[in-house]
Scaffold this active site. Structure first.
Site, PDB file in Angstrom:
ATOM      1  N   LEU A   4      49.818  26.006  32.149  1.00 21.05           N
ATOM      2  CA  LEU A   4      49.753  27.468  32.141  1.00 21.05           C
ATOM      3  C   LEU A   4      49.706  27.961  30.691  1.00 21.05           C
ATOM      4  CD1 LEU A   4      50.068  29.909  34.197  1.00 21.05           C
ATOM      5  CD2 LEU A   4      52.387  30.077  33.305  1.00 21.05           C
ATOM      6  N   TYR A  36      51.106  35.226  40.841  1.00 24.43           N
ATOM      7  CA  TYR A  36      52.287  35.992  40.461  1.00 24.43           C
ATOM      8  C   TYR A  36      52.388  36.103  38.947  1.00 24.43           C
ATOM      9  CZ  TYR A  36      55.009  31.837  39.095  1.00 24.43           C
ATOM     10  OH  TYR A  36      55.474  30.723  38.463  1.00 24.43           O
ATOM     11  N   LYS A  42      48.116  31.126  37.459  1.00 28.40           N
ATOM     12  CA  LYS A  42      49.538  31.282  37.829  1.00 28.40           C
ATOM     13  C   LYS A  42      49.655  31.518  39.331  1.00 28.40           C
ATOM     14  CE  LYS A  42      53.816  33.163  35.882  1.00 28.40           C
ATOM     15  NZ  LYS A  42      54.527  31.887  35.766  1.00 28.40           N
ATOM     16  N   ARG A  91      44.575  33.632  60.763  1.00 31.79           N
ATOM     17  CA  ARG A  91      44.552  32.413  59.963  1.00 31.79           C
ATOM     18  C   ARG A  91      43.194  31.727  60.039  1.00 31.79           C
ATOM     19  NH1 ARG A  91      45.610  26.815  60.127  1.00 31.79           N
ATOM     20  NH2 ARG A  91      46.626  26.080  58.223  1.00 31.79           N
ATOM     21  N   GLU A 113      54.082  20.304  30.717  1.00 29.46           N
ATOM     22  CA  GLU A 113      54.902  21.491  30.470  1.00 29.46           C
ATOM     23  C   GLU A 113      56.154  21.382  31.323  1.00 29.46           C
ATOM     24  OE1 GLU A 113      52.927  25.112  31.873  1.00 29.46           O
ATOM     25  OE2 GLU A 113      51.859  23.945  33.392  1.00 29.46           O
ATOM     26  N   ARG A 131      47.065  38.173  31.822  1.00 29.04           N
ATOM     27  CA  ARG A 131      47.018  36.869  32.494  1.00 29.04           C
ATOM     28  C   ARG A 131      46.976  37.047  34.010  1.00 29.04           C
ATOM     29  NH1 ARG A 131      51.720  32.675  31.268  1.00 29.04           N
ATOM     30  NH2 ARG A 131      52.864  34.137  32.610  1.00 29.04           N
TER      31      ARG A 131
HETATM   32  N1  PDD Z   1      57.418  30.641  34.629  1.00 30.69           N
HETATM   33  N2  PDD Z   1      54.653  26.928  32.533  1.00 30.69           N
HETATM   34  C1  PDD Z   1      54.944  27.162  33.829  1.00 30.69           C
HETATM   35  C2  PDD Z   1      54.576  26.138  34.848  1.00 30.69           C
HETATM   36  C3  PDD Z   1      55.600  28.365  34.187  1.00 30.69           C
HETATM   37  O1  PDD Z   1      55.874  28.606  35.474  1.00 30.69           O
HETATM   38  C4  PDD Z   1      55.951  29.298  33.187  1.00 30.69           C
HETATM   39  C5  PDD Z   1      56.618  30.614  33.500  1.00 30.69           C
HETATM   40  C6  PDD Z   1      55.633  28.987  31.849  1.00 30.69           C
HETATM   41  C7  PDD Z   1      55.955  29.935  30.727  1.00 30.69           C
HETATM   42  O2  PDD Z   1      55.091  31.025  30.731  1.00 30.69           O
HETATM   43  P1  PDD Z   1      55.525  32.437  30.125  1.00 30.69           P
HETATM   44  O3  PDD Z   1      55.961  32.171  28.736  1.00 30.69           O
HETATM   45  O4  PDD Z   1      54.282  33.216  30.200  1.00 30.69           O
HETATM   46  O5  PDD Z   1      56.639  32.955  30.993  1.00 30.69           O
HETATM   47  C8  PDD Z   1      54.973  27.809  31.561  1.00 30.69           C
HETATM   48  C9  PDD Z   1      57.959  31.908  35.078  1.00 30.69           C
HETATM   49  C10 PDD Z   1      58.904  32.534  34.109  1.00 30.69           C
HETATM   50  C11 PDD Z   1      58.534  31.726  36.463  1.00 30.69           C
HETATM   51  O6  PDD Z   1      57.914  31.001  37.239  1.00 30.69           O
HETATM   52  O7  PDD Z   1      59.572  32.315  36.777  1.00 30.69           O
END
Ligand code: PDD
Length: 283
Positions: free
Chosen positions: A205, A33, A148, A100, A180, A52
């Site tokens: 990420l 996603y 992601k 599946r 993170e 990404r």
């Molecule tokens: N989340 N680390 C993780 C585990 C994340 O899920 C996200 C983003 C980030 C920040 O990445 P970015 O700056 O590219 O949004 C770091 C999104 C916003 C979400 O899951 O809704």
């Protein structure tokens, strides 16, 4: 205005969008996603998010069903149809629908594509005024966090731990160092005003907002250190903040119940938030 979502080639009313139970995203979390912010009706740093998305899909062998130009067209139309001025566009691609079986389905199985928007006050977020409180939790995730993936169970549990503690975010910790946030990148500012964040690796990420903030900090001649930092160092930090597409730069005012600095958003954090908003508005 009724809500419109995008599903496999069509814009449809939210209530009519249905996914088959054999979708591999549903059964295996076999999908990727992305989340891009919208500010003043315009997508923010969107091409980096789409790059990404393409990389994440490539890493798990799902064909990217759209070119960058097609994705931008779909996102723009979806935002317009929903009258989205400020918020996020969510995009998800799974390995499609098949009986599946763990191994990949036949190569001609089309990926499933889902997109929706969510309204959100990002710039005028009340939390950004007061600053967020954060707790630390153990990082329970797999070893390819640079992808992601929609497999977010560890993040769901981390965010629920935060909710149960009455705070906004959880920072995940591995071997004593912060990896993170559950949905954000973690930063601290040391007492000698150095901005510290973990270097990119498969352990986290590669945040798109992280990259922009580091670029802005460097342009402003601020000191940056990309290195691991421990929970103890974070407890002692002068300031802290986290970044994400949906929060931009969010000040952190307490960690594990310990007040950071004077308990208000720190000056360097406020400056970076202002710089980021300025960049987002400039388009
Ligand atoms: N989340 N680390 C993780 C585990 C994340 O899920 C996200 C983003 C980030 C920040 O990445 P970015 O700056 O590219 O949004 C770091 C999104 C916003 C979400 O899951 O809704």
């Amino acid at each position: 205005m009724s809500r419109t979502v995008y599903l496999n080639g069509s814009f449809v009313p939210f209530e009519e969008a249905r996914i088959p139970i054999m979708d591999r995203g549903f059964l295996f979390a076999d999908g990727i996603y992305e989340v891009s912010a919208v500010l003043d009706g315009r997508l923010v740093d969107n091409e980096a998010h789409l790059a990404r998305l393409d990389r994440s899909l490539g890493e798990i062998g799902i064909r990217n069903p759209h070119t960058i130009a097609e994705w931008i067209g779909l996102e723009t139309e979806l935002a317009e149809r929903n009258g989205l001025d400020e918020g996020v566009v969510y995009m998800q691609v799974t390995r499609g629908v098949a009986e599946r079986d763990f191994a990949f389905p036949p190569a001609d199985t089309p990926p499933s594509v889902v997109m929706f928007t969510q309204k959100k006050a990002i710039v005028s977020s009340p939390l950004a005024e007061t600053g967020a409180r954060v707790i630390t939790v153990e990082d329970l995730r797999w070893k390819r966090r640079d992808i992601k993936s929609v497999a977010l169970l560890a993040q769901v549990l981390a965010k629920q731990a935060a909710a149960a503690a009455g705070v906004a975010e959880a920072w995940m910790v591995e071997d004593g160092a912060v990896t993170e946030g559950s949905s954000s990148t973690a930063f601290i500012v040391t007492k000698d005003r150095r901005i510290v964040t973990r270097p990119l690796s498969t352990a986290l990420l590669p945040g798109i907002t992280r990259a922009a903030v580091l670029r802005l900090a460097s342009e402003a001649d601020l000191a940056i250190e990309e290195r691991l930092f421990s929970v103890e160092e974070a407890h002692d930090a002068a300031e802290a903040f986290y970044t994400s597409a949906s929060a931009f730069v969010m000040p952190v005012v307490s960690l594990d119940g310990r007040t950071l600095g004077d308990g208000h958003p720190g000056p360097l954090t406020r400056r970076l938030r202002a710089l980021y908003i300025e960049m987002a508005r400039a388009g």
